[in-house]
Write a protein that holds these residues in place. Structure first.
Motif: not given
Length: 150
Positions: A113, A116, A118-119, A126-128, A139, A146
């Motif tokens: 990923s 990156c 984060c909520c 979350y890594n995408r 989220c 996010l």
């Protein structure tokens, strides 16, 4: 190793281990990343990963060549050339080819990923690989907004 040397090596391995000539083209494909080599069904050519040869050496390349030549010769003979076929497994064991090639960590790290998120509410990370639209997605745990970290 140059393309001509690779072609000669594949032809020699084909004659010595399979007793059959290799009549098509063998080449390095510099765009291959996650696989050691591949057999092209339409053209019957073989392509090999240059980085894999560079990282693991000639012994690994010979194992990969044997693997791809199993696909090649079985396909031309009209036998089962796929990984799950008994003909393929038997011939691969007979010639001593590699079932799986070693994992190239350098290529694997490039596909990890790069984005990156984060909520804001619960802190879930979350890594995408691909960028996401922060206005459209929330989220999955708490439905919070996010925020992009990296």
């Amino acid at each position: 190793m140059e393309q001509k040397e690779l072609q000669k090596l594949v032809e020699e391995i084909s004659l010595f281990f399979f007793g059959l000539p290799f009549l098509h083209e063998a080449r390095f494909n510099f765009r291959l990343r996650t696989t050691g080599g591949r057999y092209l069904l339409k053209s019957h050519d073989l392509e090999f990963n240059w980085r894999h040869y560079e990282t693991f050496g000639i012994d690994e390349l010979i194992g990969i060549i044997k693997h791809e030549l199993c696909h090649y010769h079985l396909h031309l003979q009209g036998k089962g050339y796929k990984h799950q076929d008994a003909d393929f497994k038997q011939l691969l064991a007979q010639v001593g080819g590699l079932r799986y090639c070693q994992v190239n960590e350098e290529a694997r790290n490039k596909t990890l990923s790069t984005h990156c998120y984060c909520c804001i509410q619960c802190g879930l990370v979350y890594n995408r690989k691909r960028k996401i639209n922060l206005k459209r997605y929330v989220c999955g745990k708490c439905r919070g907004r996010l925020k992009k970290i990296i």
